[in-house]
Design a protein around this motif. Structure first.
Motif, PDB file in Angstrom:
ATOM      1  N   PHE A  42      -5.834  31.491  60.307  1.00  0.00           N
ATOM      2  CA  PHE A  42      -6.055  29.886  59.610  1.00  0.00           C
ATOM      3  C   PHE A  42      -7.361  29.473  59.694  1.00  0.00           C
ATOM      4  O   PHE A  42      -7.803  29.058  58.594  1.00  0.00           O
ATOM      5  CB  PHE A  42      -5.312  29.036  60.558  1.00  0.00           C
ATOM      6  N   VAL A  43      -8.228  29.821  60.470  1.00  0.00           N
ATOM      7  CA  VAL A  43      -9.660  29.409  60.584  1.00  0.00           C
ATOM      8  C   VAL A  43     -10.505  30.243  59.196  1.00  0.00           C
ATOM      9  O   VAL A  43     -11.057  29.684  58.512  1.00  0.00           O
ATOM     10  CB  VAL A  43     -10.434  29.897  61.711  1.00  0.00           C
ATOM     11  N   VAL A  44     -10.019  31.554  59.164  1.00  0.00           N
ATOM     12  CA  VAL A  44     -10.632  32.002  57.903  1.00  0.00           C
ATOM     13  C   VAL A  44      -9.928  31.623  56.670  1.00  0.00           C
ATOM     14  O   VAL A  44     -11.045  31.290  55.747  1.00  0.00           O
ATOM     15  CB  VAL A  44     -10.137  33.763  57.974  1.00  0.00           C
ATOM     16  N   ILE A  45      -8.930  31.382  56.628  1.00  0.00           N
ATOM     17  CA  ILE A  45      -8.193  30.497  55.421  1.00  0.00           C
ATOM     18  C   ILE A  45      -8.848  29.222  55.103  1.00  0.00           C
ATOM     19  O   ILE A  45      -9.114  29.014  53.923  1.00  0.00           O
ATOM     20  CB  ILE A  45      -6.655  30.525  55.622  1.00  0.00           C
ATOM     21  N   ALA A  46      -9.127  28.361  55.941  1.00  0.00           N
ATOM     22  CA  ALA A  46      -9.529  27.072  55.998  1.00  0.00           C
ATOM     23  C   ALA A  46     -11.235  27.147  55.561  1.00  0.00           C
ATOM     24  O   ALA A  46     -11.265  26.319  54.665  1.00  0.00           O
ATOM     25  CB  ALA A  46      -9.515  26.468  57.310  1.00  0.00           C
ATOM     26  N   ILE A  47     -11.653  28.291  56.041  1.00  0.00           N
ATOM     27  CA  ILE A  47     -13.265  28.378  55.733  1.00  0.00           C
ATOM     28  C   ILE A  47     -13.399  28.411  54.540  1.00  0.00           C
ATOM     29  O   ILE A  47     -14.247  28.072  53.561  1.00  0.00           O
ATOM     30  CB  ILE A  47     -14.017  29.019  56.852  1.00  0.00           C
ATOM     31  N   VAL A  48     -12.636  29.638  53.917  1.00  0.00           N
ATOM     32  CA  VAL A  48     -12.682  30.226  52.508  1.00  0.00           C
ATOM     33  C   VAL A  48     -12.206  29.118  51.631  1.00  0.00           C
ATOM     34  O   VAL A  48     -13.123  28.865  50.650  1.00  0.00           O
ATOM     35  CB  VAL A  48     -11.819  31.479  52.518  1.00  0.00           C
ATOM     36  N   ALA A  49     -11.266  28.281  51.946  1.00  0.00           N
ATOM     37  CA  ALA A  49     -10.868  27.229  50.892  1.00  0.00           C
ATOM     38  C   ALA A  49     -11.929  26.112  50.795  1.00  0.00           C
ATOM     39  O   ALA A  49     -12.030  25.720  49.697  1.00  0.00           O
ATOM     40  CB  ALA A  49      -9.362  26.754  51.372  1.00  0.00           C
ATOM     41  N   LEU A  50     -12.520  25.743  52.055  1.00  0.00           N
ATOM     42  CA  LEU A  50     -13.398  24.741  51.936  1.00  0.00           C
ATOM     43  C   LEU A  50     -14.691  24.952  51.242  1.00  0.00           C
ATOM     44  O   LEU A  50     -15.456  24.396  50.555  1.00  0.00           O
ATOM     45  CB  LEU A  50     -13.758  24.004  53.325  1.00  0.00           C
ATOM     46  N   THR A  51     -15.307  26.177  51.433  1.00  0.00           N
ATOM     47  CA  THR A  51     -16.603  26.695  50.630  1.00  0.00           C
ATOM     48  C   THR A  51     -16.143  27.298  49.310  1.00  0.00           C
ATOM     49  O   THR A  51     -17.387  27.055  48.555  1.00  0.00           O
ATOM     50  CB  THR A  51     -16.986  28.005  51.574  1.00  0.00           C
ATOM     51  N   GLY A  52     -14.799  27.511  48.911  1.00  0.00           N
ATOM     52  CA  GLY A  52     -14.682  28.045  47.841  1.00  0.00           C
ATOM     53  C   GLY A  52     -14.114  26.739  46.731  1.00  0.00           C
ATOM     54  O   GLY A  52     -13.791  27.255  45.656  1.00  0.00           O
ATOM     55  N   GLY A  53     -13.815  25.691  47.157  1.00  0.00           N
ATOM     56  CA  GLY A  53     -13.261  24.796  46.520  1.00  0.00           C
ATOM     57  C   GLY A  53     -11.809  24.816  46.071  1.00  0.00           C
ATOM     58  O   GLY A  53     -11.690  24.383  45.161  1.00  0.00           O
ATOM     59  N   THR A  54     -11.186  25.744  46.932  1.00  0.00           N
ATOM     60  CA  THR A  54      -9.618  25.816  46.621  1.00  0.00           C
ATOM     61  C   THR A  54      -9.008  24.698  46.371  1.00  0.00           C
ATOM     62  O   THR A  54      -7.992  24.546  45.639  1.00  0.00           O
ATOM     63  CB  THR A  54      -9.209  26.850  47.246  1.00  0.00           C
ATOM     64  N   VAL A  55      -9.156  23.916  47.706  1.00  0.00           N
ATOM     65  CA  VAL A  55      -8.357  22.616  47.604  1.00  0.00           C
ATOM     66  C   VAL A  55      -9.453  21.546  46.995  1.00  0.00           C
ATOM     67  O   VAL A  55     -10.468  21.042  47.632  1.00  0.00           O
ATOM     68  CB  VAL A  55      -8.142  22.360  49.004  1.00  0.00           C
ATOM     69  N   PRO A  56      -8.999  20.658  45.896  1.00  0.00           N
ATOM     70  CA  PRO A  56      -9.558  19.817  45.316  1.00  0.00           C
ATOM     71  C   PRO A  56      -9.904  18.464  46.307  1.00  0.00           C
ATOM     72  O   PRO A  56      -9.055  18.041  46.997  1.00  0.00           O
ATOM     73  CB  PRO A  56      -9.073  19.320  44.100  1.00  0.00           C
ATOM     74  N   GLY A  57     -11.081  18.079  46.533  1.00  0.00           N
ATOM     75  CA  GLY A  57     -11.454  17.147  47.147  1.00  0.00           C
ATOM     76  C   GLY A  57     -11.598  17.444  48.759  1.00  0.00           C
ATOM     77  O   GLY A  57     -12.042  16.375  49.627  1.00  0.00           O
ATOM     78  N   ALA A  58     -11.415  18.498  49.082  1.00  0.00           N
ATOM     79  CA  ALA A  58     -11.486  18.799  50.554  1.00  0.00           C
ATOM     80  C   ALA A  58     -12.867  19.028  51.001  1.00  0.00           C
ATOM     81  O   ALA A  58     -13.576  19.792  50.334  1.00  0.00           O
ATOM     82  CB  ALA A  58     -10.591  20.111  50.818  1.00  0.00           C
ATOM     83  N   SER A  59     -13.232  18.582  52.226  1.00  0.00           N
ATOM     84  CA  SER A  59     -14.609  18.969  52.616  1.00  0.00           C
ATOM     85  C   SER A  59     -14.623  18.527  54.173  1.00  0.00           C
ATOM     86  O   SER A  59     -13.783  17.742  54.793  1.00  0.00           O
ATOM     87  CB  SER A  59     -15.614  17.899  52.058  1.00  0.00           C
ATOM     88  N   PHE A  60     -15.608  19.186  54.926  1.00  0.00           N
ATOM     89  CA  PHE A  60     -15.611  19.112  56.392  1.00  0.00           C
ATOM     90  C   PHE A  60     -16.405  17.962  56.727  1.00  0.00           C
ATOM     91  O   PHE A  60     -17.720  17.984  55.973  1.00  0.00           O
ATOM     92  CB  PHE A  60     -16.081  20.636  56.965  1.00  0.00           C
ATOM     93  N   SER A  61     -16.115  17.233  57.824  1.00  0.00           N
ATOM     94  CA  SER A  61     -16.747  16.040  58.040  1.00  0.00           C
ATOM     95  C   SER A  61     -16.494  15.559  59.214  1.00  0.00           C
ATOM     96  O   SER A  61     -15.523  15.653  59.813  1.00  0.00           O
ATOM     97  CB  SER A  61     -16.544  14.689  56.896  1.00  0.00           C
ATOM     98  N   THR A  62     -17.579  14.787  59.942  1.00  0.00           N
ATOM     99  CA  THR A  62     -17.123  14.147  61.208  1.00  0.00           C
ATOM    100  C   THR A  62     -16.291  12.928  61.203  1.00  0.00           C
ATOM    101  O   THR A  62     -15.771  12.378  62.203  1.00  0.00           O
ATOM    102  CB  THR A  62     -18.634  13.598  61.840  1.00  0.00           C
ATOM    103  N   ASP A  63     -16.100  12.560  59.952  1.00  0.00           N
ATOM    104  CA  ASP A  63     -15.212  11.223  59.753  1.00  0.00           C
ATOM    105  C   ASP A  63     -13.831  11.619  60.171  1.00  0.00           C
ATOM    106  O   ASP A  63     -12.961  10.954  60.522  1.00  0.00           O
ATOM    107  CB  ASP A  63     -15.326  10.969  58.476  1.00  0.00           C
ATOM    108  N   GLN A  64     -13.429  13.151  60.094  1.00  0.00           N
ATOM    109  CA  GLN A  64     -12.099  13.652  60.582  1.00  0.00           C
ATOM    110  C   GLN A  64     -11.982  13.429  62.118  1.00  0.00           C
ATOM    111  O   GLN A  64     -10.795  13.684  62.433  1.00  0.00           O
ATOM    112  CB  GLN A  64     -12.004  14.770  59.922  1.00  0.00           C
ATOM    113  N   VAL A  65     -13.224  13.385  62.786  1.00  0.00           N
ATOM    114  CA  VAL A  65     -12.852  13.058  64.171  1.00  0.00           C
ATOM    115  C   VAL A  65     -13.174  11.643  64.718  1.00  0.00           C
ATOM    116  O   VAL A  65     -12.338  11.075  65.453  1.00  0.00           O
ATOM    117  CB  VAL A  65     -14.009  14.049  64.944  1.00  0.00           C
TER     118      VAL A  65
END
Length: 561
Positions: free
Chosen positions: A277-300
């Motif tokens: 899952f970590v690999v899937i998530a990183i690939v998706a976040l860096t590759g733009g697979t999911v529109p609007g998805a981004s890694f942020s401290t706001d999620q914490v």
């Protein structure tokens, strides 16, 4: 034996080696910690960073992690050096007998016998096995099934919920660690409260936690059966539930070695899927697979959304998400590790699981692409929908299947083992029928395991489709038992043992008691009503014991009624 002398005092330990107290005893554990930190220099890497960076090809943190593991191994295998001509070390048993030993602490066997019991369960569980068992019991992938619900309740800050849970539950884990070290018996809070406070309090603590332990396997079987119907539409729920019951019963009856092997296999599978899952998530976040998805401290931590009511709500959700680490204490009489190994395993399991929870939910929250909430039609499968969106439907199905197996077999198997040990311990102390105390040739409580299986099979048929009802009752039993546990830490160590370790024996249990009390106070009405009814039934059983002359004292394996 006197409870306050179940461990040698520092003075006795010194005299056991033939010395007298000459240096002034005025350094607290906190003072030792500060001294050690200063001696080791927290900023030591500053001066040698460049050298270590070059030698490690830039992987400086790895150097210190390797050093941590190596240092821990050295601590576990210390050399024993006695000065020439010094007397052979002696130790004093809890009954006052002076014994000549190589170690200044009682062996696990002697500790058990000091409480009036004989070794019956097979000692073959290492501290690592306890840790693995605790991780399987807590389910490293637990957030998958409830991600949508927690996301909506926390305004998208799911990792914050689990961080709050870690802070809240570490106090209960520390309390368990203190009592597991002082009273290394299989009865968990039943033994800790019964010996730490009073046998009557121990009975009600055991009776309360019994509600948790008896219903946890049922809850897991019902949940897994519901999920299997989702994979195989039209199949009967009861059939899947009974299949899971049968598998876990066989594994537990085959002995603790089979349990250890199964735990390791299922933990490996779960950790592999966490990594996937970590690999899937990183690939998706860096590759733009999911529109609007981004890694942020706001999620914490999003200051615009954080509020006192939200934190309070998160506390209730989070505490209940970490239930299960206490099951480690039920294997204390099967542990081959050093004294306090069960407590160490509980704390490590809690911290490791919290890290995995935060990691997974932070990535999943990032892939949620900033949505305000999941609709009711999606909330139950929110995590799996995110996996499908970030990868493929094939991966989503694989994750769903692993989740079902983790709950229906791995988690339920661990819960069944813990419940059978609690029944064994309460039966041994004449608080439950004597037949529950019987072991099979593999030295596991055979009748207790079978009783748990039969009860689970019956309750599954009754509670199918009522997950919320079972959950509320499980939570009450656990929380009530935890509150009495915190009281027992204070009474056993401060009141009876005259301890002056105010941090671990007063502050920690006080904070833990208040946190658990708050969560219990804000529990669902159904949970409190059902829990009170269960305690009333327990009171009737207790009064029946007293009226018929059955002893409610603990501490010996006398005749069972």
């Amino acid at each position: 034996m006197s409870q306050q002398h179940s461990e040698l005092s520092a003075q006795q330990q010194l005299e056991a080696y033939g010395y007298k107290q000459e240096l002034k005893r005025s350094v607290s554990t906190t003072d030792l910690l500060v001294y050690g930190l200063v001696f080791m220099v927290p900023i030591a890497p500053w001066a040698i960073f460049g050298t270590v960076y070059n030698a490690s090809s830039g992987m400086v943190p790895l150097v210190y992690l390797v050093g941590l593991v190596a240092g821990r191994e050295a601590r576990h295998h210390p050399a024993t050096i006695l000065p020439s001509g010094s007397p052979h070390p002696r130790t004093v048993s809890p009954n006052g007998t002076v014994m000549s030993q190589q170690h200044s602490e009682l062996s696990a066997q002697q500790q058990l016998e000091a409480y009036g019991y004989k070794q019956e369960l097979k000692r073959s569980v290492s501290t690592t096995d306890l840790l693995v068992y605790g991780l399987v019991f807590m389910v490293p992938i637990a957030p998958w099934a409830i991600f949508g619900t927690v996301y909506n309740a926390s305004s998208g800050m799911v990792p914050l919920v689990y961080l709050v849970g870690l802070v809240a539950m570490i106090f209960t884990a520390l309390a368990y660690a203190q009592m597991a070290k002082s009273i290394p018996l299989a009865g968990s809070v039943f033994s800790y409260v019964g010996r730490g406070i009073h046998p009557t309090a121990g009975f009600f603590a055991g009776w309360a936690i019994l509600l948790d332990y008896l219903l946890v396997p049922t809850l897991l079987y019902v949940f897994a059966a519901e999920s299997m119907v989702g994979i195989f539409p039209g199949t009967p729920r009861w059939l899947w539930a009974l299949l899971f019951v049968a598998i876990n019963t066989v594994i537990n009856l085959l002995g603790v070695s089979s349990l250890k092997l199964a735990n390791r296999i299922f933990l490996l599978i779960e950790l592999v899927f966490v990594a996937i899952f970590v690999v899937i998530a990183i690939v998706a976040l860096t590759g733009g697979t999911v529109p609007g998805a981004s890694f942020s401290t706001d999620q914490v931590w999003d200051p615009s959304k954080v509020s006192a009511p939200l934190i309070a709500s998160a506390l209730s959700i989070a505490v209940l998400s970490f239930l299960g680490f206490d099951g480690i204490s039920t294997l204390s009489e099967e542990s081959t590790g050093r004294r306090g190994g069960a407590g160490l395993a509980m704390i490590l399991a809690l911290v490791i699981v919290a890290f995995l929870f935060v990691l997974q939910t932070w990535l999943a929250s990032a892939l949620a692409a900033g949505r305000d909430a999941f609709p009711d039609s999606e909330v139950g499968n929110a995590f799996f929908s995110i996996v499908e969106q970030a990868s493929s439907s094939g991966w989503a199905t694989a994750f769903f299947a692993v989740n079902v197996l983790a709950v229906g077999i791995a988690n339920a198997m661990a819960a069944q083992a813990a419940t059978s040990r609690l029944l064994f311990s309460m039966s041994r102390d004449r608080q439950l029928p004597a037949f529950l105390h019987k072991l099979n040739g593999r030295q596991v409580p055979q009748n207790a395991i079978i009783v748990v299986s039969v009860l689970s099979a019956i309750l599954v048929l009754f509670f199918v489709g009522q997950i919320d009802t079972i959950s509320s009752l499980v939570n009450f039993g656990a929380l009530f038992g935890f509150m009495l546990l915190h009281v027992s830490v204070f009474v056993h160590h401060v009141v009876k043992g005259k301890s002056r370790n105010w941090l671990l024996h007063l502050v920690v249990p006080l904070i833990g008691f208040l946190i658990i009390g708050y969560v219990l106070l804000n529990a669902a009405v159904e949970a409190k009503v059902g829990g009170i009814v269960w305690l009333v039934v327990g009171a009737a059983v207790f009064l029946y014991y007293r009226a018929t002359g059955r002893s409610t004292e603990v501490g010996s394996e006398g005749d069972h009624a």
